[in-house]
Design an enzyme around this catalytic site. Sequence first.
Site, PDB file in Angstrom:
ATOM      1  N   ASP A 133      -3.034   1.759   7.256  1.00 10.63           N
ATOM      2  CA  ASP A 133      -2.218   1.365   6.112  1.00 10.63           C
ATOM      3  C   ASP A 133      -1.920  -0.127   6.097  1.00 10.63           C
ATOM      4  OD1 ASP A 133      -2.152   4.039   5.357  1.00 10.63           O
ATOM      5  OD2 ASP A 133      -0.338   4.446   6.510  1.00 10.63           O
TER       6      ASP A 133
ATOM      7  N   GLU B 161      -2.024  -1.617  -5.733  1.00 12.60           N
ATOM      8  CA  GLU B 161      -3.305  -1.036  -6.113  1.00 12.60           C
ATOM      9  C   GLU B 161      -3.169  -0.296  -7.430  1.00 12.60           C
ATOM     10  OE1 GLU B 161      -6.862   1.613  -3.981  1.00 12.60           O
ATOM     11  OE2 GLU B 161      -4.860   1.486  -3.089  1.00 12.60           O
TER      12      GLU B 161
ATOM     13  N   ASP C  17       0.862  -1.188   0.000  1.00 13.59           N
ATOM     14  CA  ASP C  17       0.000   0.000   0.000  1.00 13.59           C
ATOM     15  C   ASP C  17       0.895   1.233   0.000  1.00 13.59           C
ATOM     16  OD1 ASP C  17      -2.634   1.396   0.365  1.00 13.59           O
ATOM     17  OD2 ASP C  17      -1.669   2.029   2.233  1.00 13.59           O
TER      18      ASP C  17
END
Length: 369
Positions: free
Chosen positions: A354, A273, A189
Site C-alpha cells: 500500500d 486514484e 491509496d
Amino acid sequence: MGGVVKRAYKYRFYPTGEQAEQLHRTFGCVRLVYNKTLEMRTRAYATQRRSISYAESSAVLTEWKRTEELAFLNDVSSVPLQQALRHLHAAYAAFFAKRARYPRFKSKRKSRASAEYTRSAFRWRDGQLTLAKMDAPLDIVWSRPLPEGVVPSTVTVSRDAAGRWFVSLLVEDPTVEALPSVDTAVGVDVGLTSLVTLSTGEKVTNPRHERADRRKLAKAQREHARKEKGSANRAKARLKVARIHARIADRRRDHLHKLSTRLVRENQTVVIEDLTVRNMLRNHRLARAISDAAWSDLRAMLEYKAAWYGRTLVTVDRWLPSSKLCADCGQLTESLPLTIRTWQCPCGATHDRDINAARNLLAAGLADR
C-alpha cells in the site's frame, strides 16, 4: 479558490404536528409530480419520438391542478412542485451527457423524502425560518451559527428513514478563505484494512463502522422480519433498524469529514486514484466492505474542500499499476496477488504494497500536473 462560496448548512428541527402533516403532504405531492412527469416524458419519447421541455411540463402541471382528481396539489406550496420538475430536467440532462443513468421513479418507502423551497416560498426574519403554507417558524436546533449577515437562497427540508427532520440552508458564505500555501504533497491509496495509506508511510485504520454494529443490526432485522406485515409493531421494528443504519452513516460521515479536512489542510497537493467504485461493487465478496469504506464520499469531500481552500486535487488513471511498480527503480512486477502485502523488487528494495502504491500515485500525479 476561497472567497465567497455556496455552502449548505444542515440542521435538525422538530416540527409541530400541523407542520409535520403539511410537510408529509408536500413530500407526497413532490413525488407524485416527479413520477407523473417522468411517465409522461418516457411515453412521449416511446410513442412519438419527441422530448418534452421544462416549459411544457410546467404547463401540464398547471392543467393537473385544475382537474378534480389532482386538485389537492393546490394544498401545498407550488415552489417545491416546480423544483421537482427542474430536478427531473437536470436528471435528463445528466443522462444525455452520459453522466448518469436514466431517471427512475421515486418510491414512497425507499426514496429520500424532501422538498426544496426557493426565496419566494419561505420567510427568513431575525434568524427564524417560516415556510410557505405555515404560520409558525420551524423549531431549528442551531448546532452551529450561520455566517453573520447571510440570507438563505434555497431551503431543503427532508426526513430520513429514522424519522429525523432536517433543514438545509444554502447560503453564499464569505468566510471561506484559501489556506496559506505549503510545500507538501501526498499520495493517497485507499483500501479496506487501512482506509487510506499515505505516501509518507502513515496508515489510517479503517473504522469499519458497519461491522461494529453488524450484530445489533442483524438482531433488529430479524425482529423486524418476524413482525406481522402492516402492524404497528412492524413499523416500530422498522424504525429501530433505520436508527441503527442512521447511526452507522453518521459515524462514517463524521470520520470522513475529519480525515478529508486534515489531508486538505496539511497538503498543497493531494493525489488519489480514479477508481470506478460502481464496478468494484460487483465483487459480491467485497461489496459490503467497499460500501462501508465509502471511497466515493471521501473523494467528493476532497474535491470540494480542495476547491474551497485553494488546494489541488489530482486524480491518476485507474490503470496505473501502482501496486506492482517499484517506487525506487520503476521496474514492473508481472504478478502480485492481493494476498501478498509485502514484496521485494529485484533491485533489492522491499515494499509494503500500500505504501508503494501511494508513492507511485504521488509521483504520477505530480508528473501529470
